[in-house]
Design an enzyme around this catalytic site. Sequence first.
Site, PDB file in Angstrom:
ATOM      1  N   ASP A 195      -0.960   8.583  -4.763  1.00  0.00           N
ATOM      2  CA  ASP A 195      -2.459   8.735  -5.034  1.00  0.00           C
ATOM      3  C   ASP A 195      -2.873  10.008  -4.976  1.00  0.00           C
ATOM      4  OD1 ASP A 195      -2.905   6.222  -4.956  1.00  0.00           O
ATOM      5  OD2 ASP A 195      -3.684   6.085  -3.017  1.00  0.00           O
TER       6      ASP A 195
ATOM      7  N   ASP B  11       0.436   0.680   0.087  1.00  0.00           N
ATOM      8  CA  ASP B  11      -0.597   1.127  -0.424  1.00  0.00           C
ATOM      9  C   ASP B  11      -0.554   1.703  -1.760  1.00  0.00           C
ATOM     10  OD1 ASP B  11      -3.608   1.934  -0.831  1.00  0.00           O
ATOM     11  OD2 ASP B  11      -3.433   3.568   0.744  1.00  0.00           O
TER      12      ASP B  11
ATOM     13  N   ASP C 194       1.101   5.657   1.360  1.00  0.00           N
ATOM     14  CA  ASP C 194       1.451   5.939   0.115  1.00  0.00           C
ATOM     15  C   ASP C 194       2.867   6.552   0.109  1.00  0.00           C
ATOM     16  OD1 ASP C 194      -1.243   5.253  -0.744  1.00  0.00           O
ATOM     17  OD2 ASP C 194      -2.020   7.651  -0.576  1.00  0.00           O
TER      18      ASP C 194
ATOM     19  N   ARG D 180      -4.703   0.317 -11.642  1.00  0.00           N
ATOM     20  CA  ARG D 180      -4.643   1.968 -11.245  1.00  0.00           C
ATOM     21  C   ARG D 180      -3.503   2.808 -11.990  1.00  0.00           C
ATOM     22  NH1 ARG D 180      -6.300   1.726  -4.945  1.00  0.00           N
ATOM     23  NH2 ARG D 180      -8.132   0.306  -4.988  1.00  0.00           N
TER      24      ARG D 180
END
Length: 440
Positions: A261, A257, A218, A313
């Site tokens: 996050d 990714d 990330d 997301r």
Amino acid sequence: MGVRGWAAAGIGAVALAAGVAPAAVAAPTAEVPLERQVLPPGDGWASVGPGTTGGSGADEAHVFTVRTWEELRAALGGAGARGDTTPRIVRVAGPIDANTGPDGQPLTCEDYADPAYSPEEYLQAYDPATWGDQEPAGPLEDARARSQENQEEQVRQYVGSNVTLVGVGPDARIVGAAMTVRGSTNVIVRNIRFSDAYDCFPAWDPGDSGGTWNSEYDNLWIAESSHVWVDHSTFDDGEHPPSALPEYFGAKYEVHDGLLDITNGADLVTVSWNRFVDHDKVMLIGSSDSRLTDRGKLRVTLHHNLFDRTGQRTPRVRFGQVHVANNHYVRPDAAGYVYSWGVGRESAILAEDNFFDLGPGIAPADIVTVYGGTGLAASGTLVNGRSPESAVDVVAAYNAEHDPDLDPSVTWQPPYDLQLHPTQAVPGVVGAQAGAGRIG
């Protein structure tokens, strides 16, 4: 070939983003320089309790201005940064590339590759046409994993507690890094463009959604941490947006990714005035349905962010009490769009006064996807216009097309007084102020 080169080059011969006065934010002032500013009271979940002050109390010996990856790592505490509690201010001046060696020379995918690894051989060996639908295994898969470990040692850098990481001027940028706030508390990240956390060695998973390439890094990962403020930053894939990635085995060769996050029991986080640009899986809040220790945590506020050409997301939530307010979502076309709000297990999303610009083929019902969750409270949503006719009851739109119905309520209210704009003002204020280079 550079570090971000194998996917873009096709891996050899194998077929192979209303002018209204802004709400109160921690704007720079003559009295308090940017690096010494703290999260204002009432500014989301990270303001609850003792608040978030980052490295504002650092002594002059722990104020650093960095221009290289080696300087950045040393200023954060190097290999000992995880668990370090020394108050620090780290000022990023100009662009920094994590894929740079101590000698200043760029590092490539080949530099990280284990001698037994070849991307061409990997694709040939695990082609479903000959390998089948079992997970990759054997010496070549082991070599891929070792290669990934080599890259991770270079590009992952931890951020300890009581730290402010801040960009200096309009062009502060960290490229190719897996910046990680793990096991820390009281962290501020502001005014930086985070780009292209590129995994040279994606793993093929034939059992994930019919076959998926999964990557490791990330741009910024917050885990097992609390009181974190991420503000006025930009997150993107740099030179390798989704449209630049090839397909292998019928699936996009995904080398990224998440952009940001928030997982593994992270708590009391505010994400404000950022830009998330041209990326598929943007923000995961809660990593697993089985991680029951996340109950009572993952309290996150997302406000005044721009989600520009993102796929999904934004966010996807498990367990957390997540406040999604005054964000602007821009998706001009349906290709690559999956959803915006993911309602996962025991999630409690409160969405207020968000503005969506959606292109042809994207309906209001598409804004939501349910992954085991049961409730979503959404109010003040506008879609494709500022008039009353543009107001949309997102939950009702979803329920009209899906069973079982979502409950249009949650059982919590924010324990802070976040200042919000009327929805029709969101595109103007967010467009003018969100992202790196707008403060300092």
